[in-house]
Design a protein around this motif. Structure first.
Motif, PDB file in Angstrom:
ATOM      1  N   PRO A  12      -7.424  43.149  46.887  1.00 12.15           N
ATOM      2  CA  PRO A  12      -6.129  42.787  46.015  1.00 12.15           C
ATOM      3  C   PRO A  12      -4.745  43.269  46.914  1.00 12.15           C
ATOM      4  O   PRO A  12      -4.879  44.115  47.659  1.00 12.15           O
ATOM      5  CB  PRO A  12      -6.189  43.645  44.828  1.00 12.15           C
ATOM      6  N   ARG A  13      -3.822  42.480  46.562  1.00 11.68           N
ATOM      7  CA  ARG A  13      -2.349  42.867  47.216  1.00 11.68           C
ATOM      8  C   ARG A  13      -1.535  43.728  46.435  1.00 11.68           C
ATOM      9  O   ARG A  13      -1.235  43.479  45.226  1.00 11.68           O
ATOM     10  CB  ARG A  13      -1.570  41.655  47.394  1.00 11.68           C
ATOM     11  N   GLY A  14      -1.245  44.905  46.694  1.00  6.62           N
ATOM     12  CA  GLY A  14      -0.576  45.993  46.012  1.00  6.62           C
ATOM     13  C   GLY A  14      -1.109  46.828  44.901  1.00  6.62           C
ATOM     14  O   GLY A  14      -0.687  47.706  44.320  1.00  6.62           O
ATOM     15  N   VAL A  90      11.338  46.644  43.790  1.00  9.62           N
ATOM     16  CA  VAL A  90      10.234  47.643  42.930  1.00  9.62           C
ATOM     17  C   VAL A  90       9.343  48.066  44.172  1.00  9.62           C
ATOM     18  O   VAL A  90       8.939  49.103  44.303  1.00  9.62           O
ATOM     19  CB  VAL A  90       9.536  47.053  41.824  1.00  9.62           C
ATOM     20  N   GLY A  91       8.817  46.930  44.972  1.00  9.67           N
ATOM     21  CA  GLY A  91       7.894  47.394  46.232  1.00  9.67           C
ATOM     22  C   GLY A  91       8.796  48.141  46.943  1.00  9.67           C
ATOM     23  O   GLY A  91       7.874  48.995  47.726  1.00  9.67           O
ATOM     24  N   LYS A  92       9.840  48.018  47.289  1.00  8.79           N
ATOM     25  CA  LYS A  92      10.618  49.032  48.496  1.00  8.79           C
ATOM     26  C   LYS A  92      10.496  50.356  47.740  1.00  8.79           C
ATOM     27  O   LYS A  92      10.204  51.332  48.685  1.00  8.79           O
ATOM     28  CB  LYS A  92      11.782  48.402  48.754  1.00  8.79           C
ATOM     29  N   ALA A  93      10.699  50.450  46.653  1.00  7.15           N
ATOM     30  CA  ALA A  93      10.987  51.746  45.781  1.00  7.15           C
ATOM     31  C   ALA A  93       9.599  52.546  45.921  1.00  7.15           C
ATOM     32  O   ALA A  93       9.321  53.718  46.281  1.00  7.15           O
ATOM     33  CB  ALA A  93      11.489  51.837  44.679  1.00  7.15           C
ATOM     34  N   PHE A  94       8.527  51.626  45.750  1.00  9.07           N
ATOM     35  CA  PHE A  94       7.208  52.196  45.776  1.00  9.07           C
ATOM     36  C   PHE A  94       6.720  52.575  47.082  1.00  9.07           C
ATOM     37  O   PHE A  94       6.149  53.883  47.311  1.00  9.07           O
ATOM     38  CB  PHE A  94       6.104  50.988  45.141  1.00  9.07           C
ATOM     39  N   ILE A  98       6.079  56.376  46.648  1.00 11.10           N
ATOM     40  CA  ILE A  98       4.662  56.583  46.587  1.00 11.10           C
ATOM     41  C   ILE A  98       3.895  56.689  48.062  1.00 11.10           C
ATOM     42  O   ILE A  98       3.147  57.200  48.490  1.00 11.10           O
ATOM     43  CB  ILE A  98       3.976  55.597  45.520  1.00 11.10           C
ATOM     44  N   GLY A  99       4.258  55.421  48.442  1.00 10.73           N
ATOM     45  CA  GLY A  99       3.773  55.157  50.050  1.00 10.73           C
ATOM     46  C   GLY A  99       2.364  54.587  50.274  1.00 10.73           C
ATOM     47  O   GLY A  99       2.164  54.149  51.476  1.00 10.73           O
ATOM     48  N   PHE A 100       1.772  54.345  49.090  1.00 13.24           N
ATOM     49  CA  PHE A 100       0.383  53.603  49.559  1.00 13.24           C
ATOM     50  C   PHE A 100      -0.247  52.874  48.139  1.00 13.24           C
ATOM     51  O   PHE A 100       0.375  53.049  47.284  1.00 13.24           O
ATOM     52  CB  PHE A 100      -0.665  54.471  49.967  1.00 13.24           C
ATOM     53  N   TYR A 101      -0.981  52.015  48.482  1.00 12.31           N
ATOM     54  CA  TYR A 101      -1.381  51.161  47.236  1.00 12.31           C
ATOM     55  C   TYR A 101      -2.780  51.376  47.054  1.00 12.31           C
ATOM     56  O   TYR A 101      -3.552  50.299  46.125  1.00 12.31           O
ATOM     57  CB  TYR A 101      -0.929  49.618  47.835  1.00 12.31           C
ATOM     58  N   MET A 105      -4.153  49.897  39.414  1.00 14.14           N
ATOM     59  CA  MET A 105      -3.062  49.600  38.684  1.00 14.14           C
ATOM     60  C   MET A 105      -3.180  48.488  37.430  1.00 14.14           C
ATOM     61  O   MET A 105      -3.923  47.598  37.727  1.00 14.14           O
ATOM     62  CB  MET A 105      -2.025  49.364  39.661  1.00 14.14           C
ATOM     63  N   THR A 106      -2.322  48.763  36.566  1.00 14.62           N
ATOM     64  CA  THR A 106      -2.480  47.561  35.507  1.00 14.62           C
ATOM     65  C   THR A 106      -0.666  47.552  35.086  1.00 14.62           C
ATOM     66  O   THR A 106      -0.023  48.757  35.098  1.00 14.62           O
ATOM     67  CB  THR A 106      -3.107  48.078  34.267  1.00 14.62           C
ATOM     68  N   ALA A 107      -0.334  46.488  34.838  1.00 12.38           N
ATOM     69  CA  ALA A 107       1.042  46.317  34.318  1.00 12.38           C
ATOM     70  C   ALA A 107       0.734  45.469  32.997  1.00 12.38           C
ATOM     71  O   ALA A 107       0.055  44.571  32.961  1.00 12.38           O
ATOM     72  CB  ALA A 107       1.814  45.420  35.251  1.00 12.38           C
ATOM     73  N   VAL A 108       1.592  45.732  31.973  1.00 15.32           N
ATOM     74  CA  VAL A 108       1.466  45.460  30.878  1.00 15.32           C
ATOM     75  C   VAL A 108       3.031  44.918  30.212  1.00 15.32           C
ATOM     76  O   VAL A 108       3.861  45.762  30.374  1.00 15.32           O
ATOM     77  CB  VAL A 108       0.604  46.239  29.799  1.00 15.32           C
ATOM     78  N   GLU A 109       3.160  43.764  29.548  1.00 12.89           N
ATOM     79  CA  GLU A 109       4.296  43.535  29.012  1.00 12.89           C
ATOM     80  C   GLU A 109       4.536  43.671  27.632  1.00 12.89           C
ATOM     81  O   GLU A 109       3.391  43.569  26.919  1.00 12.89           O
ATOM     82  CB  GLU A 109       4.947  41.809  29.216  1.00 12.89           C
ATOM     83  N   VAL A 110       5.479  44.590  27.380  1.00 17.07           N
ATOM     84  CA  VAL A 110       5.597  45.102  25.735  1.00 17.07           C
ATOM     85  C   VAL A 110       6.739  44.616  25.348  1.00 17.07           C
ATOM     86  O   VAL A 110       7.627  44.309  26.118  1.00 17.07           O
ATOM     87  CB  VAL A 110       5.188  46.382  25.698  1.00 17.07           C
ATOM     88  N   THR A 111       6.764  44.557  23.808  1.00 16.96           N
ATOM     89  CA  THR A 111       8.031  44.099  23.307  1.00 16.96           C
ATOM     90  C   THR A 111       9.185  45.348  23.406  1.00 16.96           C
ATOM     91  O   THR A 111      10.558  44.474  23.139  1.00 16.96           O
ATOM     92  CB  THR A 111       7.638  43.676  21.707  1.00 16.96           C
TER      93      THR A 111
END
Length: 130
Positions: A12-14, A90-94, A98-101, A105-111
């Motif tokens: 996976p990428r990222g 966001v990727g640049k900040a990460f 943080i420095g590595f991938y 990870m999970t990303a969830v959209e919330v209201t």
């Protein structure tokens, strides 16, 4: 730490599909994009993500953990579109904070998030090796 990638699956990428680790577990509550005095540093998702990531690193440090000990990360975002549009920043900040991938990870959209100005909240689990 061992990254879990089933045979034949593309990398996976990222992020990582899974991670196995042994050691002292550290749990960091959801961090939003405000500073140590509860002041938001930005009204952009990317700016808030940068600060939330820095907050995570600051909390980990108290436990003797480093970003490379993070094994699991969950992102809660109030706008999928804004998150995707901010991907480069966001990727640049990460990478810088943080420095590595190799993190599950999970990303969830919330209201909404509890803090009205918050656009992102990030929680992590880290494992400090034995």
């Amino acid at each position: 730490m061992q990254v879990l990638l089933p045979p034949g699956w593309p990398r996976p990428r990222g992020y990582a599909n899974g991670v196995a680790a042994t050691g002292r577990m550290v749990f960091v509550a959801g961090m939003v994009g405000w500073d140590a005095e509860s002041r938001f540093v930005s009204d952009t998702l990317a700016g808030q993500a940068r600060q939330a990531l820095q907050n995570i690193v600051d909390v980990l440090k108290v436990a003797g953990a480093k970003p490379e000990h993070i094994v699991r990360m969950t992102w809660y975002v109030t706008s999928k579109r804004e998150y995707l549009a901010a991907g480069r920043d966001v990727g640049k900040a990460f990478r810088e904070i943080i420095g590595f991938y190799d993190i599950a990870m999970t990303a969830v959209e919330v209201t909404a998030l509890i803090e009205d100005r918050a656009k992102v909240e990030i929680e992590v689990t880290a494992v400090i090796p034995d």
